[in-house]
Scaffold this active site. Sequence first.
Site, PDB file in Angstrom:
ATOM      1  CG  HIS A 271      50.810  45.618  42.466  1.00 33.99           C
ATOM      2  ND1 HIS A 271      52.000  45.358  43.092  1.00 33.99           N
ATOM      3  CD2 HIS A 271      51.021  46.670  41.649  1.00 33.99           C
ATOM      4  CE1 HIS A 271      52.895  46.237  42.663  1.00 33.99           C
ATOM      5  NE2 HIS A 271      52.332  47.038  41.798  1.00 33.99           N
TER       6      HIS A 271
ATOM      7  CD  GLU B  50      50.409  50.198  34.763  1.00 35.83           C
ATOM      8  OE1 GLU B  50      50.275  51.293  34.196  1.00 35.83           O
ATOM      9  OE2 GLU B  50      51.501  49.643  34.921  1.00 35.83           O
TER      10      GLU B  50
HETATM   11  N1  COA Z   1      42.008  39.945  36.184  1.00 36.03           N
HETATM   12  C1  COA Z   1      41.559  38.696  36.310  1.00 36.03           C
HETATM   13  N2  COA Z   1      42.128  37.753  37.084  1.00 36.03           N
HETATM   14  C2  COA Z   1      43.212  38.117  37.770  1.00 36.03           C
HETATM   15  C3  COA Z   1      43.751  39.410  37.703  1.00 36.03           C
HETATM   16  C4  COA Z   1      43.097  40.347  36.858  1.00 36.03           C
HETATM   17  N3  COA Z   1      43.534  41.596  36.727  1.00 36.03           N
HETATM   18  N4  COA Z   1      44.841  39.492  38.488  1.00 36.03           N
HETATM   19  C5  COA Z   1      44.983  38.269  39.044  1.00 36.03           C
HETATM   20  N5  COA Z   1      44.008  37.445  38.599  1.00 36.03           N
HETATM   21  C6  COA Z   1      43.821  36.037  38.950  1.00 36.03           C
HETATM   22  C7  COA Z   1      44.641  35.155  38.018  1.00 36.03           C
HETATM   23  O1  COA Z   1      43.905  34.791  36.885  1.00 36.03           O
HETATM   24  C8  COA Z   1      44.972  33.975  38.899  1.00 36.03           C
HETATM   25  O2  COA Z   1      43.875  33.109  38.893  1.00 36.03           O
HETATM   26  P1  COA Z   1      44.071  31.510  38.812  1.00 36.03           P
HETATM   27  O3  COA Z   1      44.840  31.164  40.076  1.00 36.03           O
HETATM   28  O4  COA Z   1      42.679  30.971  38.785  1.00 36.03           O
HETATM   29  O5  COA Z   1      44.866  31.250  37.572  1.00 36.03           O
HETATM   30  C9  COA Z   1      45.104  34.590  40.293  1.00 36.03           C
HETATM   31  O6  COA Z   1      44.354  35.812  40.262  1.00 36.03           O
HETATM   32  C10 COA Z   1      46.544  34.892  40.659  1.00 36.03           C
HETATM   33  O7  COA Z   1      47.184  35.499  39.540  1.00 36.03           O
HETATM   34  P2  COA Z   1      48.747  35.825  39.500  1.00 36.03           P
HETATM   35  O8  COA Z   1      49.094  36.355  38.152  1.00 36.03           O
HETATM   36  O9  COA Z   1      49.515  34.672  39.998  1.00 36.03           O
HETATM   37  O10 COA Z   1      48.798  36.933  40.625  1.00 36.03           O
HETATM   38  P3  COA Z   1      49.798  38.082  40.844  1.00 36.03           P
HETATM   39  O11 COA Z   1      49.358  38.763  42.090  1.00 36.03           O
HETATM   40  O12 COA Z   1      51.188  37.634  40.769  1.00 36.03           O
HETATM   41  O13 COA Z   1      49.504  39.027  39.570  1.00 36.03           O
HETATM   42  C11 COA Z   1      49.514  40.756  38.024  1.00 36.03           C
HETATM   43  C12 COA Z   1      49.889  40.315  39.434  1.00 36.03           C
HETATM   44  C13 COA Z   1      49.700  42.289  37.933  1.00 36.03           C
HETATM   45  C14 COA Z   1      50.434  40.082  36.989  1.00 36.03           C
HETATM   46  C15 COA Z   1      48.047  40.392  37.716  1.00 36.03           C
HETATM   47  O14 COA Z   1      47.221  40.871  38.742  1.00 36.03           O
HETATM   48  C16 COA Z   1      47.575  40.892  36.351  1.00 36.03           C
HETATM   49  O15 COA Z   1      47.823  40.238  35.344  1.00 36.03           O
HETATM   50  N6  COA Z   1      46.858  42.051  36.305  1.00 36.03           N
HETATM   51  C17 COA Z   1      46.363  42.589  35.051  1.00 36.03           C
HETATM   52  C18 COA Z   1      47.445  43.355  34.285  1.00 36.03           C
HETATM   53  C19 COA Z   1      47.827  44.660  34.942  1.00 36.03           C
HETATM   54  O16 COA Z   1      46.995  45.424  35.411  1.00 36.03           O
HETATM   55  N7  COA Z   1      49.134  44.942  34.956  1.00 36.03           N
HETATM   56  C20 COA Z   1      49.691  46.117  35.556  1.00 36.03           C
HETATM   57  C21 COA Z   1      50.282  45.795  36.873  1.00 36.03           C
HETATM   58  S1  COA Z   1      50.835  47.239  37.753  1.00 36.03           S
END
Ligand code: COA
Length: 374
Positions: free
Chosen positions: A260, A313
Amino acid sequence: MRAPGSAAVLYRAVTMTEFKPGLEGVVAFETKIAEPDREGGALRYRGVDIEELVGHVPYEKVWGLLVDESLEPGMPDPEPYVLESPSGNAPSDLQSATARLSSEWKLGKLVDIDDDQARDDLARLSATMMSIVAQSARGADRPPVPDDVVEQGDTAAEKFLLRWRGEADPRHVKAIDTYWICTAEHGLNASTFTARVTASTGADCGAAMSAAVGALSGPLHGGAPARVLPMLDEVASTGDPAAYVRDLLDRRGRIMGFGHRVYRAEDPRSGILKRTAKELESPRFEVAEALEEAALAELQRRKPDYVIATNVEFYSAVVLDVADIPPDLTPAMFACSRVAGWAAHILEEKRTGRLVRPSARYVGPPARSLESVG
Ligand code: COA
């Protein structure tokens, strides 16, 4: 000696030059409605933890808490409304029909009406938007359910299901009511921001609500639960959640329903929805729990310094599945719950806001002649 006010001028000059892609971390408004508690993993509406709301008051009272800061009277029943020619695309039906209500109901512009009138417009719109989604889900092939059948329902969720299907299974009602309460409001997400920006221009409430629906229709905002179910199906067919997770992460894929942008603790909505999925005896609960366990363990192993927990989700998908909500209807279901948050923010914007007009840094071509464009 510095001139009075120069510190403020300097501060403005510095912040104006900063560019934050996606506006991440930028404070655009002050709000008294709700804002996710990043570290504590709690979500409170007007200070009340959602744990206290689910199962105790129905969604329409939560609407009242968010909009009026009072459970009573809550969201009213929808007015008689017939959705002409449902298109089969519920967000599109909802966005266009809501925009049309502005003229059909002759809604006044926010700059021309008082707060009470705006609140009443938002209440009418919220209730009718739910009716629009139910009629869109019912489709063009079946005749509308008569109003006297719908009126037999006690709660908004029951009436919604009656209008859609002509019947309201109590398990489905509980699933939808819980989902709607958990997702009624979540601070300054993209659709709420859109609603506030539109309201800040003094447009009418129908315009602000329909603009929000447009923002929500994008898969990055309202469509994620639809992507969880195929994942559960795949794990169910192989019976090996750990291998599924390892394989997905090795391919640098993302596990839907985890992580998140705001929470650095478990998303509080996830626990409630998980509990509900179990209570409602979801046939997918077991596989979901097995996948969750495998995903959390593997993510923790690979990213020990970064909290990636279950988000809203994941179990939303399972709970909506209990109510037989087809995946392509999930964005519109999300819009039904979010009418409360949007209405509360539109009203707050009317009361306290100022025209939203940020700046963009120009990075295009320098001044040049028309001939040079070719
Ligand atoms: N599955 C696998 N890896 C994940 C992940 C997931 N669900 N969520 C984060 N990561 C990893 C990323 O690959 C990244 O790794 P890296 O640094 O080696 O590239 C690291 O964690 C940070 O990711 P980032 O996108 O910068 O973190 P964030 O906290 O900003 O991300 C989301 C938030 C929601 C975009 C992300 O967790 C995600 O894509 N989740 C899956 C989609 C989802 O469930 N969306 C609904 C959100 S309510």
